[in-house]
Design an enzyme around this catalytic site. Structure first.
Site, PDB file in Angstrom:
ATOM      1  N   ARG A  50     -26.289 -83.769 -12.320  1.00 53.22           N
ATOM      2  CA  ARG A  50     -27.627 -83.701 -11.856  1.00 53.22           C
ATOM      3  C   ARG A  50     -28.218 -82.411 -11.361  1.00 53.22           C
ATOM      4  NH1 ARG A  50     -23.368 -83.364  -7.576  1.00 53.22           N
ATOM      5  NH2 ARG A  50     -23.986 -81.215  -6.591  1.00 53.22           N
ATOM      6  N   GLY A  71     -16.134 -82.337  -4.722  1.00 46.48           N
ATOM      7  CA  GLY A  71     -16.856 -81.679  -3.734  1.00 46.48           C
ATOM      8  C   GLY A  71     -16.042 -81.732  -2.553  1.00 46.48           C
TER       9      GLY A  71
HETATM   10  C1  MV4 Z   1      -9.175 -76.092  -6.046  1.00 49.02           C
HETATM   11  C2  MV4 Z   1      -8.974 -75.191  -5.248  1.00 49.02           C
HETATM   12  C3  MV4 Z   1      -7.677 -74.441  -5.495  1.00 49.02           C
HETATM   13  N1  MV4 Z   1      -7.137 -74.550  -6.396  1.00 49.02           N
HETATM   14  N2  MV4 Z   1      -8.201 -76.509  -7.186  1.00 49.02           N
HETATM   15  C4  MV4 Z   1     -12.719 -78.015  -3.275  1.00 49.02           C
HETATM   16  C5  MV4 Z   1     -13.888 -78.625  -4.021  1.00 49.02           C
HETATM   17  C6  MV4 Z   1     -13.734 -79.240  -5.157  1.00 49.02           C
HETATM   18  N3  MV4 Z   1     -14.797 -78.990  -6.243  1.00 49.02           N
HETATM   19  C7  MV4 Z   1     -12.322 -78.372  -5.926  1.00 49.02           C
HETATM   20  N4  MV4 Z   1     -11.909 -77.690  -4.774  1.00 49.02           N
HETATM   21  C8  MV4 Z   1     -10.893 -76.797  -4.795  1.00 49.02           C
HETATM   22  N5  MV4 Z   1     -10.269 -77.069  -5.878  1.00 49.02           N
HETATM   23  C9  MV4 Z   1      -7.310 -75.526  -7.267  1.00 49.02           C
HETATM   24  N6  MV4 Z   1      -6.294 -76.061  -8.458  1.00 49.02           N
HETATM   25  C10 MV4 Z   1      -9.616 -74.659  -4.247  1.00 49.02           C
HETATM   26  C11 MV4 Z   1     -10.717 -75.641  -4.007  1.00 49.02           C
HETATM   27  C12 MV4 Z   1     -11.733 -75.291  -2.757  1.00 49.02           C
HETATM   28  C13 MV4 Z   1     -12.939 -74.751  -3.140  1.00 49.02           C
HETATM   29  C14 MV4 Z   1     -13.485 -74.865  -4.525  1.00 49.02           C
HETATM   30  C15 MV4 Z   1     -14.929 -74.547  -4.576  1.00 49.02           C
HETATM   31  C16 MV4 Z   1     -15.591 -74.153  -3.554  1.00 49.02           C
HETATM   32  C17 MV4 Z   1     -15.123 -74.178  -2.258  1.00 49.02           C
HETATM   33  C18 MV4 Z   1     -13.719 -74.614  -1.982  1.00 49.02           C
HETATM   34  C19 MV4 Z   1     -13.179 -74.473  -0.880  1.00 49.02           C
HETATM   35  C20 MV4 Z   1     -11.804 -75.051  -0.693  1.00 49.02           C
HETATM   36  C21 MV4 Z   1     -11.167 -75.184  -1.632  1.00 49.02           C
END
Ligand code: MV4
Length: 448
Positions: free
Chosen positions: A293, A166
């Site tokens: 969930r 998250g």
């Molecule tokens: C990432 C990413 C870019 N590249 N992984 C943020 C929450 C977590 N669930 C995983 N996240 C991210 N992982 C890689 N390899 C960018 C995010 C991310 C993001 C992901 C989903 C929804 C909103 C986000 C906001 C900022 C960064």
């Protein structure tokens, strides 16, 4: 034949009502639990029975496991639905519910624990043929190892905490020069925030969409999916608006992803509801996390697939088999949900207080999930979500038009809400075109 004698709902607000509604339609009596701050809450008013379990602070009430188990014992409940948040992904809680001879309406404690460890989740999914972001093969123990992995996958890289998720506990290293600093900060933060300093590396994707797949499984080898939700419109890891299906996917991409994921979860022996989160960029899916969930945004999937996911959770927890296959599930139209928060629509600071007028919209294709009523005082102690407006229409274009008119009908007076922000989003050119990534909203609201 009822699936359970009585269900205790270990939650509050709109999701407690949502679960009560499912129980009512199945003929199962409900027990509400509440803090002293929620004595006049709608979920307490509408339940068959209620038990006050503690003071306002969530730690002493909605997270108070002994108090919740005692409430189940004194009311004779034989199952507990955790909703979302609070204890919903706490494997220890699920274990204790079962140890007390009650049914936890959710997956097995072992699967909750596995998916709570992001490294274990990725390792399991990769072994079952689900695609991942290029990255380390499991945990990275030393800075030298981190350098080697980053050299192989290429910068920028993201260092993530195994116990995170998250959005908590992530650090980007743009180049080799940044790696040491990012490494140290990520490890230190992981240790202090989660009591677990294990981290792993991934290639940083710069403009992904956040697409998640809703599944149901019966633990007897049958798994189906209910299509995807596009949850890219978020700010600081708080989703504001979700849609099903994603404007970026077609039926072929959905079917291909769904086939892989359902086969993997059948192999894993998963049961009950789950959501797999993916990043989607340049036509490629990469699994990042699984939520064990029911999710806030589940209604958009319910509307396009004509299913009651909460009733299904209850039925499956009682040991029933799914009784249908993927071929029996079809998707019709498009659904969009707006999360309406008790927050200033410009600054996002919380706005608890008295609701003087509550006039929800209606008409064709409109659903409002909310525990608000006129005269209710939104307490300052909990999440600021006060209503979900969900619309369904034959096409995305019609769904957006329906959403715009429903937002214009909605009156919540007395407290500021995010309704005005949603009214601006649904009239934006990029939103109308479905052209957005996870970064779009933060630019739209500015000031980041
Ligand atoms: C990432 C990413 C870019 N590249 N992984 C943020 C929450 C977590 N669930 C995983 N996240 C991210 N992982 C890689 N390899 C960018 C995010 C991310 C993001 C992901 C989903 C929804 C909103 C986000 C906001 C900022 C960064």
């Amino acid at each position: 034949m009822a699936f359970f004698q009585k269900i205790l709902i270990a939650n509050r607000g709109e999701i407690a009502l949502r679960i009560q509604r499912a129980c009512r339609e199945l003929g199962i009596p409900t027990v509400a639990i509440h803090s002293t701050a929620d004595a006049t809450a709608m979920h307490v008013r509408l339940a068959d029975e209620s038990v006050c379990i503690g003071p306002p602070s969530a730690r002493e009430s909605y997270l108070n496991i002994p108090a919740i188990l005692s409430a189940a014992a004194i009311t004779g409940a034989d199952a507990i639905h955790p909703g979302y948040g609070f204890l919903s992904e706490n494997a220890r809680f699920a274990e204790m519910v079962e140890a007390h001879g009650l049914t936890f309406i959710g997956p097995s404690p072992a699967h909750i624990r596995m998916m709570g460890d992001k490294i274990a989740a990725k390792t399991a999914m990769a072994g079952l043929g689900v695609p991942l972001v290029p990255g380390s093969d499991g945990a990275v123990a030393t800075l030298d190892e981190a350098r080697a992995v980053a050299g192989r996958i290429g910068y920028p890289v993201l260092i993530k905490a195994a116990a995170g998720g998250g959005g908590r506990g992530m650090k980007v290293a743009a180049s080799a020069a940044d790696l040491e600093e990012a490494w140290r900060v990520a490890r230190t933060e992981a240790a202090s925030a989660f009591g677990n300093d294990q981290v792993y590396l991934e290639k940083y994707l710069d403009r992904p969409r956040h697409i998640e797949l809703q599944v149901l499984a019966d633990g007897h080898g049958h798994v189906v999916h209910f299509g995807e939700r596009d949850c890219s419109l978020q700010r600081r890891h708080q989703k504001l608006l979700e849609e099903a299906g994603s404007p970026a996917l077609d039926a072929a991409a959905r079917d291909a992803l769904g086939a892989r994921v359902t086969a993997a979860l059948a192999e894993l022996g998963y049961r009950n509801a789950g959501t797999l989160e993916f990043l989607y960029q340049d036509g490629q899916f990469a699994f990042i996390e699984m939520n064990t969930r029911l999710q806030v945004e589940h209604p958009v999937s319910e509307l396009i697939a004509e299913i009651d996911l909460v009733q299904e959770q209850i039925r499956l927890a009682a040991g029933e088999t799914l009784g249908y296959t993927q071929a029996d599930i079809s998707f019709s139209g498009h659904a969009i949900e707006c999360r309406i928060n008790a927050e200033d629509p410009l600054t996002f600071s919380p706005t608890p207080g008295r609701v003087n007028v509550f006039h929800p919209p209606g008409g064709p294709g409109v659903r409002v999930d909310s525990a608000l009523y006129a005269g209710y005082v939104v307490p300052p102690y909990y999440d600021s979500l006060v209503a979900k407006l969900i619309v369904h229409a034959p096409s995305r274009r019609e769904a957006v038009a329906r959403l715009a008119r429903a937002l214009d009908e909605f009156v919540i007076d007395g407290i500021k809400t995010t309704i005005p922000l949603h009214q601006r989003i649904v009239r934006d050119k990029d939103f109308l075109a479905g052209d957005y990534t996870i970064h779009w909203l933060e630019r739209f609201v500015g000031g980041e």
